[in-house]
Design an enzyme around this catalytic site. Structure first.
Site, short mmCIF file in Angstrom:
data_model
loop_
_atom_site.label_atom_id
_atom_site.label_comp_id
_atom_site.label_asym_id
_atom_site.label_seq_id
_atom_site.Cartn_x
_atom_site.Cartn_y
_atom_site.Cartn_z
N LYS A 1 29.60 9.57 2.29
CA LYS A 1 29.03 10.25 3.49
C LYS A 1 29.81 9.82 4.74
CE LYS A 1 25.09 8.53 5.49
NZ LYS A 1 25.21 8.13 6.89
N ASN A 2 29.91 8.52 4.94
CA ASN A 2 30.46 8.06 6.21
C ASN A 2 31.95 8.35 6.34
OD1 ASN A 2 27.91 7.34 6.88
ND2 ASN A 2 28.15 5.16 6.41
N ARG B 1 23.96 11.00 13.74
CA ARG B 1 24.56 9.92 14.50
C ARG B 1 26.07 10.14 14.65
NH1 ARG B 1 23.14 6.38 18.01
NH2 ARG B 1 24.61 4.69 18.13
N CYS C 1 19.51 8.00 12.13
CA CYS C 1 18.43 7.12 11.70
C CYS C 1 17.99 6.24 12.86
CB CYS C 1 18.88 6.24 10.54
SG CYS C 1 18.81 7.10 8.96
N PRO D 1 23.48 1.25 20.77
CA PRO D 1 24.40 1.42 21.90
C PRO D 1 25.75 1.99 21.48
CG PRO D 1 24.28 -0.89 21.27
CD PRO D 1 23.28 -0.16 20.41
N ILE D 2 26.46 2.61 22.43
CA ILE D 2 27.84 3.05 22.14
C ILE D 2 28.80 2.51 23.21
CG2 ILE D 2 27.23 5.11 20.79
CD1 ILE D 2 27.94 6.76 23.32
N ASP D 3 28.40 1.36 23.78
CA ASP D 3 29.23 0.77 24.84
C ASP D 3 30.65 0.46 24.36
OD1 ASP D 3 27.56 -1.19 23.33
OD2 ASP D 3 28.86 -2.63 24.32
N GLN D 4 30.82 0.11 23.08
CA GLN D 4 32.17 -0.24 22.59
C GLN D 4 33.04 1.00 22.43
OE1 GLN D 4 33.19 -3.55 22.35
NE2 GLN D 4 31.20 -3.67 23.38
N ASP E 1 23.18 -1.08 4.58
CA ASP E 1 22.62 0.16 4.04
C ASP E 1 22.08 -0.02 2.62
OD1 ASP E 1 23.12 1.42 6.43
OD2 ASP E 1 25.08 2.15 5.81
N ILE F 1 22.95 -6.53 11.09
CA ILE F 1 23.51 -5.37 11.80
C ILE F 1 22.44 -4.67 12.65
CG2 ILE F 1 24.80 -3.20 11.58
CD1 ILE F 1 26.36 -5.48 10.32
N ARG G 1 19.93 13.63 3.80
CA ARG G 1 21.03 13.40 4.74
C ARG G 1 22.20 12.70 4.05
NH1 ARG G 1 19.77 9.82 9.33
NH2 ARG G 1 21.98 10.17 9.41
N1 EPU Z 1 27.12 -1.72 18.39
C1 EPU Z 1 27.20 -2.07 19.71
N2 EPU Z 1 27.92 -1.26 20.55
C2 EPU Z 1 28.57 -0.16 20.12
C3 EPU Z 1 28.48 0.21 18.76
C4 EPU Z 1 27.75 -0.60 17.91
O1 EPU Z 1 26.63 -3.08 20.14
O2 EPU Z 1 29.21 0.52 20.93
C5 EPU Z 1 26.37 -2.57 17.46
C6 EPU Z 1 25.18 -1.84 16.81
O3 EPU Z 1 24.03 -1.91 17.62
C7 EPU Z 1 25.04 -2.59 15.51
C8 EPU Z 1 26.48 -3.00 15.17
O4 EPU Z 1 27.22 -2.90 16.39
O5 EPU Z 1 24.30 -3.76 15.72
C9 EPU Z 1 27.16 -2.15 14.11
O6 EPU Z 1 27.05 -0.77 14.44
P1 EPU Z 1 28.14 0.29 13.94
O7 EPU Z 1 28.75 0.91 15.13
O8 EPU Z 1 29.04 -0.37 12.94
O9 EPU Z 1 27.24 1.36 13.21
P2 EPU Z 1 27.43 2.94 13.23
O10 EPU Z 1 28.87 3.26 13.26
O11 EPU Z 1 26.54 3.53 14.24
C10 EPU Z 1 27.69 3.18 10.65
C11 EPU Z 1 27.03 3.98 9.57
C12 EPU Z 1 25.64 3.43 9.33
C13 EPU Z 1 25.75 1.94 8.95
C14 EPU Z 1 26.54 1.18 10.01
C15 EPU Z 1 26.82 -0.26 9.62
C16 EPU Z 1 28.03 6.13 9.90
C17 EPU Z 1 27.85 7.54 10.28
N3 EPU Z 1 26.96 5.36 9.99
O12 EPU Z 1 26.87 3.31 11.81
O13 EPU Z 1 25.15 4.16 8.20
O14 EPU Z 1 24.47 1.37 8.83
O15 EPU Z 1 27.81 1.82 10.24
O16 EPU Z 1 27.55 -0.33 8.44
O17 EPU Z 1 29.11 5.75 9.50
C18 EPU Z 1 23.55 4.99 6.75
O18 EPU Z 1 24.47 5.50 6.10
O19 EPU Z 1 22.36 4.94 6.32
C19 EPU Z 1 23.84 4.41 8.06
C20 EPU Z 1 22.90 4.15 8.96
#
Ligand code: EPU
Length: 417
Positions: A22-23, A93, A117, A123-126, A306, A328, A398
């Site tokens: 999926k991802n 997301r 989810c 956050p998306i600050d990064q 996950d 996480i 999903r």
């Molecule tokens: N984070 C920040 N700032 C940012 C981005 C992330 O502080 O700008 C923090 C988050 O709050 C979290 C950590 O960094 O604590 C990791 O977040 P990450 O960005 O890696 O997660 P994501 O990209 O939003 C993806 C998967 C998720 C999976 C996570 C962790 C996709 C579409 N989603 O989410 O998948 O849990 O990586 O491996 O790739 C799922 O498939 O059920 C799912 C939720």
């Protein structure tokens, strides 16, 4: 709304073929926006998140042709719009990948803040830090992100947290930037590597994916026609491995990359589950007494968040006290209440779930709170005495292709109603 009805206590037996990731698919389909050629993608999972992102691409002007349910040809040459409407992004997301991809293509993107989810604040600050370093102005108003760069210029970016989303998103913009971008403290997940391979096949120059540092020489437009096969879904595979062990079954999980499963395979072996690893399969036999264990979820190659809710079911069946510490998503504990209603003994403190086993799961009606919690409730239903009804199947749809059918083929007494 559909629900899943399960009559429990059948052992899973047989073989299951795992679908594409999926991802990975969400990142790679978004990346096709950068292409000035035709992308043929195999092993695309037929799941609702993928259908949503494809619908968005079509709305932007792409042509999507299905050779089969899992082989797509995507032509984004005629995309003219960089604005993604809210009604389309709110449920997934990964719609934030459209910011990086549209920025790379047009130097401009307008995307509403994403849904997906609900684990509390996401956050998306990064992502924003990365785009700004590449020369992008970002304005966020009433949930709408406007990103605009006169010219994307490569830079060195050190991420404060390891984020899959930020790594992928900034990669997408950086391949189109002028000069070299160096991303440090990046995510090393298999889907980051899959995306890098896809971008390189389109003509990009991305090196180091799978390590802590990714180096990208920006080359502007990606010209090549490309044929790519998406990697298998690590989490779907893990879910079936856990389900096999939980039901004391005997299941060969096929079409996987065993290396991606190492943290789970090692944990299951530690718990006394029999694991045999082949070239592209894992054979799971759950016939012995399982031992309790402790888990901490971490970025890859650590134990995947996950698979946290699914493991809570398995640890509930073990004798003694186990713990899962979430590294996480601080709020990923909504599954606890529902599992406890089925007979588990789980308490939480901070980011740790304390699990007292063994419990006897009893079937009842339960409510899915997110994708992986839904998978965990289904596994609990497979081992429970009596009938379990799992609600809000749309959340499970999903991320799992033909979940009910695959389980039924393994001998589960399960149906969608
Ligand atoms: N984070 C920040 N700032 C940012 C981005 C992330 O502080 O700008 C923090 C988050 O709050 C979290 C950590 O960094 O604590 C990791 O977040 P990450 O960005 O890696 O997660 P994501 O990209 O939003 C993806 C998967 C998720 C999976 C996570 C962790 C996709 C579409 N989603 O989410 O998948 O849990 O990586 O491996 O790739 C799922 O498939 O059920 C799912 C939720």
């Amino acid at each position: 709304m559909d629900k899943i009805s399960i009559k429990g206590q059948n052992k899973l037996n047989g073989e299951v073929v795992i679908s594409g990731s999926k991802n990975s698919a969400l990142a790679i389909i978004s990346a096709t926006i950068l292409a000035n050629g035709i992308c043929r993608i195999e092993n695309v999972p037929d799941i609702s998140d993928v259908r949503v992102i494809l619908d968005i691409l079509v709305k932007l002007g792409a042509q999507v042709t299905y050779e089969t349910n899992n082989i797509l040809v995507i032509n984004t040459i005629n995309i003219k719009s960089y604005t993604v409407p809210y009604d389309m992004v709110k449920s997934i997301r990964a719609s934030y990948y459209l910011i990086g991809a549209l920025l790379g293509r047009f130097g401009e993107a307008e995307v509403e803040l994403p849904g997906g989810c609900d684990f509390g604040y996401r956050p998306i600050d990064q992502h924003i830090k990365g785009f700004e370093a590449l020369g992008t102005d970002i304005v966020i108003e009433h949930g709408l992100i406007r990103a605009k760069a006169e010219k994307l210029i490569g830079d060195k970016i050190y991420f404060d947290v390891v984020s899959v989303g930020a790594t992928v998103n900034v990669m997408l913009a950086a391949v189109a930037a002028e000069g070299v971008t160096i991303l440090e403290n990046v995510a090393k997940e298999p889907h980051v590597v899959d995306l890098a391979n896809f971008l390189n096949a389109m003509g990009a120059n991305v090196r180091g994916a799978g390590t802590d540092i990714i180096k990208i020489k920006g080359i502007g437009k990606l010209q090549n026609n490309v044929n790519h096969t998406i990697i298998p879904d690590q989490i779907e595979a893990g879910t079936f491995m856990v389900a096999a062990a939980a039901t004391r079954g005997d299941v060969i999980v096929r079409n996987i990359i065993p290396k991606h499963m190492e943290s789970l395979s090692a944990k299951l072996a530690e718990m006394n589950v029999n694991i045999e690893v082949g070239d592209d399969y894992v054979h799971v036999i759950g016939n012995g007494a399982m031992r309790k264990a402790n888990i901490k979820t971490l970025p890859y190659p650590g134990f995947p968040t996950d698979l946290h809710p699914q493991m809570a079911v398995l640890l509930s069946l073990c004798d003694g006290a186990s713990a899962i510490t979430e590294g996480i998503w601080d709020l990923r504990f909504q599954y606890v209440e529902e599992l406890n209603r089925m007979g588990a003994h789980i308490t939480t403190e901070g980011v740790t779930a304390f699990i007292k086993g063994p419990c006897s799961f009893i079937g009842t009606g339960v409510n899915t709170t997110d994708l992986r919690a839904g998978a965990a409730l289904v596994i609990a239903g497979l081992v429970a005495e009596g009938e379990t009804g799992v609600d809000r199947v749309n959340l499970i749809d999903r991320g799992y292709e033909s979940f009910v059918n695959k389980l039924r083929n393994l001998g589960a007494n399960i149906k969608r109603v």
